[in-house]
Motif scaffolding. Structure first.
Motif, PDB file in Angstrom:
ATOM      1  N   SER A 114     -33.453 166.271 112.497  1.00 15.71           N
ATOM      2  CA  SER A 114     -32.974 167.543 112.452  1.00 15.71           C
ATOM      3  C   SER A 114     -31.367 167.509 113.071  1.00 15.71           C
ATOM      4  CB  SER A 114     -33.845 168.638 113.114  1.00 15.71           C
ATOM      5  OG  SER A 114     -33.675 168.431 114.357  1.00 15.71           O
ATOM      6  N   ASP A 115     -30.585 168.387 112.826  1.00 11.39           N
ATOM      7  CA  ASP A 115     -29.271 168.330 113.115  1.00 11.39           C
ATOM      8  C   ASP A 115     -28.979 169.071 114.477  1.00 11.39           C
ATOM      9  OD1 ASP A 115     -28.279 166.803 111.072  1.00 11.39           O
ATOM     10  OD2 ASP A 115     -27.894 168.627 109.972  1.00 11.39           O
ATOM     11  N   ASP A 116     -30.395 169.677 114.939  1.00 13.93           N
ATOM     12  CA  ASP A 116     -30.347 170.520 116.158  1.00 13.93           C
ATOM     13  C   ASP A 116     -30.176 169.743 117.382  1.00 13.93           C
ATOM     14  OD1 ASP A 116     -30.183 172.719 114.704  1.00 13.93           O
ATOM     15  OD2 ASP A 116     -32.354 173.057 114.628  1.00 13.93           O
ATOM     16  N   GLY A 117     -30.632 168.603 117.231  1.00 17.29           N
ATOM     17  CA  GLY A 117     -30.615 167.697 118.381  1.00 17.29           C
ATOM     18  C   GLY A 117     -29.448 167.315 118.847  1.00 17.29           C
ATOM     19  N   GLY A 118     -28.379 167.266 118.266  1.00 16.85           N
ATOM     20  CA  GLY A 118     -27.008 166.842 118.684  1.00 16.85           C
ATOM     21  C   GLY A 118     -26.152 167.925 118.959  1.00 16.85           C
ATOM     22  N   LEU A 119     -26.680 169.111 118.619  1.00 16.67           N
ATOM     23  CA  LEU A 119     -25.835 170.460 119.187  1.00 16.67           C
ATOM     24  C   LEU A 119     -25.747 170.600 120.626  1.00 16.67           C
ATOM     25  CD1 LEU A 119     -24.561 172.684 117.543  1.00 16.67           C
ATOM     26  CD2 LEU A 119     -26.508 174.022 117.879  1.00 16.67           C
ATOM     27  N   TRP A 120     -26.758 170.260 121.169  1.00 20.09           N
ATOM     28  CA  TRP A 120     -26.542 170.288 122.744  1.00 20.09           C
ATOM     29  C   TRP A 120     -25.453 169.376 123.398  1.00 20.09           C
ATOM     30  CZ3 TRP A 120     -27.138 165.991 125.961  1.00 20.09           C
ATOM     31  CH2 TRP A 120     -27.746 165.074 125.433  1.00 20.09           C
ATOM     32  N   LEU A 121     -25.213 168.226 122.645  1.00 18.77           N
ATOM     33  CA  LEU A 121     -24.258 167.374 122.994  1.00 18.77           C
ATOM     34  C   LEU A 121     -22.754 167.928 122.736  1.00 18.77           C
ATOM     35  CD1 LEU A 121     -23.920 164.408 124.088  1.00 18.77           C
ATOM     36  CD2 LEU A 121     -23.608 163.645 121.694  1.00 18.77           C
ATOM     37  N   LEU A 122     -22.744 168.783 121.621  1.00 15.13           N
ATOM     38  CA  LEU A 122     -21.374 169.344 121.350  1.00 15.13           C
ATOM     39  C   LEU A 122     -21.078 170.457 122.652  1.00 15.13           C
ATOM     40  CD1 LEU A 122     -21.329 169.540 117.438  1.00 15.13           C
ATOM     41  CD2 LEU A 122     -20.080 168.222 118.806  1.00 15.13           C
ATOM     42  N   ALA A 123     -22.089 171.164 122.762  1.00 18.30           N
ATOM     43  CA  ALA A 123     -21.892 172.235 123.856  1.00 18.30           C
ATOM     44  C   ALA A 123     -21.647 171.476 125.257  1.00 18.30           C
ATOM     45  CB  ALA A 123     -23.202 172.886 123.935  1.00 18.30           C
ATOM     46  N   LEU A 124     -22.224 170.419 125.808  1.00 17.91           N
ATOM     47  CA  LEU A 124     -21.909 169.984 126.559  1.00 17.91           C
ATOM     48  C   LEU A 124     -20.498 169.423 127.176  1.00 17.91           C
ATOM     49  CD1 LEU A 124     -23.723 168.741 129.127  1.00 17.91           C
ATOM     50  CD2 LEU A 124     -23.588 166.366 128.381  1.00 17.91           C
ATOM     51  N   GLY A 125     -19.598 169.255 126.198  1.00 10.78           N
ATOM     52  CA  GLY A 125     -18.323 169.081 126.535  1.00 10.78           C
ATOM     53  C   GLY A 125     -17.619 170.094 126.783  1.00 10.78           C
ATOM     54  N   PRO A 126     -17.348 171.092 126.133  1.00  7.35           N
ATOM     55  CA  PRO A 126     -17.071 172.406 126.991  1.00  7.35           C
ATOM     56  C   PRO A 126     -17.146 172.838 128.117  1.00  7.35           C
ATOM     57  CG  PRO A 126     -16.916 172.585 124.700  1.00  7.35           C
ATOM     58  CD  PRO A 126     -17.674 171.579 124.946  1.00  7.35           C
ATOM     59  N   ALA A 127     -18.664 172.800 128.245  1.00 11.72           N
ATOM     60  CA  ALA A 127     -19.184 173.217 129.368  1.00 11.72           C
ATOM     61  C   ALA A 127     -18.864 172.225 130.560  1.00 11.72           C
ATOM     62  CB  ALA A 127     -20.802 173.350 129.319  1.00 11.72           C
ATOM     63  N   GLY A 128     -18.930 171.028 130.288  1.00 13.42           N
ATOM     64  CA  GLY A 128     -18.587 170.127 131.345  1.00 13.42           C
ATOM     65  C   GLY A 128     -17.174 170.226 131.848  1.00 13.42           C
ATOM     66  N   ALA A 129     -16.255 170.325 130.909  1.00 12.43           N
ATOM     67  CA  ALA A 129     -14.732 170.654 131.248  1.00 12.43           C
ATOM     68  C   ALA A 129     -14.585 171.785 131.887  1.00 12.43           C
ATOM     69  CB  ALA A 129     -14.006 170.758 129.954  1.00 12.43           C
TER      70      ALA A 129
END
Length: 83
Positions: free
Chosen positions: A2-17
């Motif tokens: 599923s594509d939902d597994g990589g969605l948290w990785l995309l959200a981690l970038g702005p949240a980490g910044a």
């Protein structure tokens, strides 16, 4: 897969910044630990003293420097008030 597994990785970038920016801001600004200089420091102003002496009159722009200037001798120009 599923594509939902990589969605948290995309959200981690702005949240980490955002988290890194906030941590650096808090570290360097220390707004909760620093004092307010304008409110907590008493500065007494004194009248300006000194004299002005006319040395020469230069008309035009041929000379780039004033004769007898003390630009490079800053220790003799700036003196601490001992009173």
């Amino acid at each position: 897969m599923s594509d939902d597994g990589g969605l948290w990785l995309l959200a981690l970038g702005p949240a980490g910044a955002t988290g890194l920016y906030w941590a650096l801001y808090r570290y360097y600004r220390n707004t909760d630990k620093s004092h307010a200089f304008e409110r907590e420091t008493k500065v007494e102003a004194k009248p300006i003293t000194g004299t002005d002496t006319k040395i020469d009159e230069i008309i035009g722009t041929r000379e780039t420097r004033i004769r007898g200037d003390n630009v490079s001798a800053y220790r003799t120009r700036v003196q601490r008030d001992t009173s």
